[in-house]
Motif scaffolding. Structure first.
Motif, PDB file in Angstrom:
ATOM      1  N   SER A   1      33.105 -22.707 -19.290  1.00  0.00           N
ATOM      2  CA  SER A   1      32.433 -22.176 -18.096  1.00  0.00           C
ATOM      3  C   SER A   1      30.948 -22.518 -18.094  1.00  0.00           C
ATOM      4  O   SER A   1      30.387 -22.890 -17.050  1.00  0.00           O
ATOM      5  CB  SER A   1      32.616 -20.652 -18.026  1.00  0.00           C
ATOM      6  OG  SER A   1      33.966 -20.311 -17.801  1.00  0.00           O
TER       7      SER A   1
ATOM      8  N   GLY B   1      41.775 -19.115 -16.046  1.00  0.00           N
ATOM      9  CA  GLY B   1      41.408 -17.722 -15.870  1.00  0.00           C
ATOM     10  C   GLY B   1      42.388 -16.918 -15.036  1.00  0.00           C
ATOM     11  O   GLY B   1      43.095 -16.032 -15.539  1.00  0.00           O
TER      12      GLY B   1
ATOM     13  N   THR C   1      34.010 -15.442 -15.009  1.00  0.00           N
ATOM     14  CA  THR C   1      34.718 -15.651 -16.283  1.00  0.00           C
ATOM     15  C   THR C   1      33.844 -15.246 -17.462  1.00  0.00           C
ATOM     16  O   THR C   1      34.287 -14.534 -18.379  1.00  0.00           O
ATOM     17  CB  THR C   1      35.140 -17.120 -16.424  1.00  0.00           C
ATOM     18  OG1 THR C   1      36.025 -17.474 -15.358  1.00  0.00           O
ATOM     19  CG2 THR C   1      35.849 -17.355 -17.759  1.00  0.00           C
ATOM     20  N   LEU C   2      32.592 -15.680 -17.450  1.00  0.00           N
ATOM     21  CA  LEU C   2      31.659 -15.309 -18.524  1.00  0.00           C
ATOM     22  C   LEU C   2      31.465 -13.803 -18.584  1.00  0.00           C
ATOM     23  O   LEU C   2      31.461 -13.200 -19.668  1.00  0.00           O
ATOM     24  CB  LEU C   2      30.312 -15.998 -18.302  1.00  0.00           C
ATOM     25  CG  LEU C   2      30.265 -17.511 -18.548  1.00  0.00           C
ATOM     26  CD1 LEU C   2      28.914 -18.066 -18.118  1.00  0.00           C
ATOM     27  CD2 LEU C   2      30.519 -17.825 -20.011  1.00  0.00           C
TER      28      LEU C   2
ATOM     29  N   CYS D   1      34.694 -19.641 -22.429  1.00  0.00           N
ATOM     30  CA  CYS D   1      33.289 -19.378 -22.100  1.00  0.00           C
ATOM     31  C   CYS D   1      32.451 -20.647 -22.232  1.00  0.00           C
ATOM     32  O   CYS D   1      31.586 -20.920 -21.390  1.00  0.00           O
ATOM     33  CB  CYS D   1      32.725 -18.292 -23.015  1.00  0.00           C
ATOM     34  SG  CYS D   1      33.171 -16.609 -22.545  1.00  0.00           S
TER      35      CYS D   1
ATOM     36  N   ASN E   1      33.001 -19.310 -12.493  1.00  0.00           N
ATOM     37  CA  ASN E   1      32.587 -19.459 -13.889  1.00  0.00           C
ATOM     38  C   ASN E   1      31.687 -18.311 -14.344  1.00  0.00           C
ATOM     39  O   ASN E   1      31.762 -17.877 -15.494  1.00  0.00           O
ATOM     40  CB  ASN E   1      31.887 -20.801 -14.087  1.00  0.00           C
ATOM     41  CG  ASN E   1      32.860 -21.963 -14.080  1.00  0.00           C
ATOM     42  OD1 ASN E   1      33.606 -22.172 -15.018  1.00  0.00           O
ATOM     43  ND2 ASN E   1      32.867 -22.719 -12.993  1.00  0.00           N
TER      44      ASN E   1
ATOM     45  N   ASN F   1      38.883 -25.015 -13.248  1.00  0.00           N
ATOM     46  CA  ASN F   1      38.969 -24.425 -14.593  1.00  0.00           C
ATOM     47  C   ASN F   1      39.072 -22.902 -14.582  1.00  0.00           C
ATOM     48  O   ASN F   1      39.921 -22.338 -15.287  1.00  0.00           O
ATOM     49  CB  ASN F   1      37.775 -24.874 -15.445  1.00  0.00           C
ATOM     50  CG  ASN F   1      37.919 -26.300 -15.931  1.00  0.00           C
ATOM     51  OD1 ASN F   1      39.030 -26.804 -16.065  1.00  0.00           O
ATOM     52  ND2 ASN F   1      36.808 -26.967 -16.189  1.00  0.00           N
ATOM     53  N   PRO F   2      38.230 -22.168 -13.810  1.00  0.00           N
ATOM     54  CA  PRO F   2      38.383 -20.705 -13.799  1.00  0.00           C
ATOM     55  C   PRO F   2      39.721 -20.255 -13.232  1.00  0.00           C
ATOM     56  O   PRO F   2      40.239 -19.204 -13.613  1.00  0.00           O
ATOM     57  CB  PRO F   2      37.225 -20.234 -12.900  1.00  0.00           C
ATOM     58  CG  PRO F   2      36.242 -21.353 -12.912  1.00  0.00           C
ATOM     59  CD  PRO F   2      37.058 -22.601 -13.018  1.00  0.00           C
TER      60      PRO F   2
ATOM     61  N   PRO G   1      34.851 -27.721 -12.342  1.00  0.00           N
ATOM     62  CA  PRO G   1      34.267 -26.380 -12.313  1.00  0.00           C
ATOM     63  C   PRO G   1      34.970 -25.433 -11.345  1.00  0.00           C
ATOM     64  O   PRO G   1      34.932 -24.217 -11.542  1.00  0.00           O
ATOM     65  CB  PRO G   1      32.817 -26.634 -11.877  1.00  0.00           C
ATOM     66  CG  PRO G   1      32.528 -28.024 -12.312  1.00  0.00           C
ATOM     67  CD  PRO G   1      33.814 -28.758 -12.117  1.00  0.00           C
TER      68      PRO G   1
ATOM     69  N   GLU H   1      32.515 -31.284 -22.041  1.00  0.00           N
ATOM     70  CA  GLU H   1      33.724 -30.764 -21.396  1.00  0.00           C
ATOM     71  C   GLU H   1      34.975 -31.419 -21.969  1.00  0.00           C
ATOM     72  O   GLU H   1      35.982 -30.747 -22.226  1.00  0.00           O
ATOM     73  CB  GLU H   1      33.664 -30.992 -19.886  1.00  0.00           C
ATOM     74  CG  GLU H   1      34.874 -30.439 -19.163  1.00  0.00           C
ATOM     75  CD  GLU H   1      34.677 -30.384 -17.665  1.00  0.00           C
ATOM     76  OE1 GLU H   1      35.010 -29.356 -17.049  1.00  0.00           O
ATOM     77  OE2 GLU H   1      34.189 -31.379 -17.119  1.00  0.00           O
TER      78      GLU H   1
ATOM     79  N   ASP I   1      30.644 -26.151 -17.172  1.00  0.00           N
ATOM     80  CA  ASP I   1      30.870 -26.365 -15.739  1.00  0.00           C
ATOM     81  C   ASP I   1      29.684 -25.896 -14.909  1.00  0.00           C
ATOM     82  O   ASP I   1      29.340 -26.524 -13.898  1.00  0.00           O
ATOM     83  CB  ASP I   1      32.141 -25.640 -15.293  1.00  0.00           C
ATOM     84  CG  ASP I   1      33.401 -26.329 -15.797  1.00  0.00           C
ATOM     85  OD1 ASP I   1      33.329 -27.527 -16.106  1.00  0.00           O
ATOM     86  OD2 ASP I   1      34.457 -25.664 -15.878  1.00  0.00           O
ATOM     87  N   LEU I   2      29.063 -24.794 -15.313  1.00  0.00           N
ATOM     88  CA  LEU I   2      27.883 -24.314 -14.589  1.00  0.00           C
ATOM     89  C   LEU I   2      26.743 -25.329 -14.676  1.00  0.00           C
ATOM     90  O   LEU I   2      26.080 -25.610 -13.671  1.00  0.00           O
ATOM     91  CB  LEU I   2      27.437 -22.962 -15.159  1.00  0.00           C
ATOM     92  CG  LEU I   2      28.302 -21.759 -14.796  1.00  0.00           C
ATOM     93  CD1 LEU I   2      27.866 -20.532 -15.598  1.00  0.00           C
ATOM     94  CD2 LEU I   2      28.212 -21.460 -13.299  1.00  0.00           C
TER      95      LEU I   2
END
Length: 321
Positions: A69, A294, A47-48, A66, A44, A289-290, A286, A113, A72-73
């Motif tokens: 992410s 991603g 990704t950011l 974003c 994540n 998702n990336p 989390p 989310e 999720d963080l």
């Protein structure tokens, strides 16, 4: 009530038991969970970083990514450090205030989310079903308004949960058979009628999850219809791959969440299995998702390669000779 010790009613400390009946295996169980936590953080954060550094990714889809992410963080950081303190150091105490804070962040950001998944489904609907108006409809101003609205919604519907839990008397056990302060896990320890708490939890579930599932399902049905009308086999295959991946992760999130929610009301399941699945419910999204949103996206892969090229080879080197 007069015979009850007042200090036991208004507790200041709870004891998180970790995974009930599997205390001797906490260290071994922590290994895959720690690997998932590291993957979630690194995936994540990467990704950011990619979206912020790559101008070509400054579009509605990646702004929502974003937001996902960041969500999720926060979810990972909200539970993982305390879980590992329990598993590695046997540090099980958590103050009542910290417990309520953790409860708020967990439920608020799971709500967020769910909202972001809904926004991303709408984004894909506009991109595939109404591409001519995609850019004009999803402006940066509208995206900010959507994200702010989702945050406000999550805050409003979740805030009553810790507030109501704070008012409950706890005159029996202060040991929570869980690894984090889930709302119903705390409420079940109260020595009073908790019908209001339970009813409110069901109401929140219906408002957030029920409405979200209905809208996401409607969006993807429209998307799949549009995909079936595509003439190009490659475009159809790519669109189907993207949609099925998104639907798969959404189904995973909602299935685990619904299972965790219903277990408190149905029962008849081993406590350790319930806790393990509840932890996975907050760690699996989390991690996935990336990867789903991603790694499987060409633009993200290109941006990652571009970043690695500049970091390890140098900005002046052209890979295409």
């Amino acid at each position: 009530m007069a015979s009850i010790n007042i200090s036991s009613i208004y507790t200041s400390v709870f004891i998180l038991e970790g995974i009930p009946d599997l205390e001797s295996s906490h260290v071994w169980l922590s290994i895959p969970l720690f690997i998932m936590y590291v993957i979630a953080l690194s995936g994540n954060l990467l990704t950011l970083l990619l979206v912020m550094m790559e101008p070509r990714l400054h579009s509605p889809m990646y702004y929502f990514l974003c937001t996902l992410s960041i969500t999720d963080l926060v979810l990972s950081i909200s539970i993982a450090p305390k879980v590992f303190c329990i598993f590695w150091l046997s540090h099980k105490e958590i103050s009542f205030l910290s417990c309520l804070k953790q409860m708020f962040f967990i439920h608020c950001f799971t709500s967020l989310e769910s909202g972001v998944h809904l926004a991303m489904a709408f984004d894909r609907y506009m991109a595939i079903c109404n591409p001519l108006h995609y850019t004009s409809a999803l402006s940066n101003v509208l995206i900010r308004k959507i994200v702010i609205a989702l945050v406000i919604r999550g805050t409003i519907v979740v805030t009553p949960c810790p507030w109501m839990a704070h008012r409950l008397p706890f005159c029996q056990s202060h040991h929570i058979p869980h690894s984090y302060c889930d709302h119903m896990a705390v409420v079940k320890l109260a020595c009073t009628d908790t019908t209001i708490n339970s009813v409110y939890g069901v109401t929140v579930l219906l408002i957030i999850v029920g409405f979200g599932v209905l809208c996401i399902g409607t969006s993807y049905v429209s998307i799949l219809r549009a995909v079936l009308r595509l003439s190009s086999k490659d475009a159809k295959s790519k669109a189907f791959g993207t949609c099925t991946s998104h639907i798969g992760i959404i189904l995973t999130v909602y299935t685990l969440g619904l299972f965790s929610f219903l277990t408190y009301r149905i029962g008849h399941i081993a406590p350790y299995l319930h806790v393990i699945l509840s932890i996975l419910y907050l760690l699996i999204p989390p991690v996935l998702n990336p990867i789903i949103y991603g790694v499987r996206t060409q633009e993200i892969r290109t941006a990652a390669l571009h970043l690695l090229t500049h970091c390890y080879i140098g900005p002046n080197v052209d890979l295409v000779q």
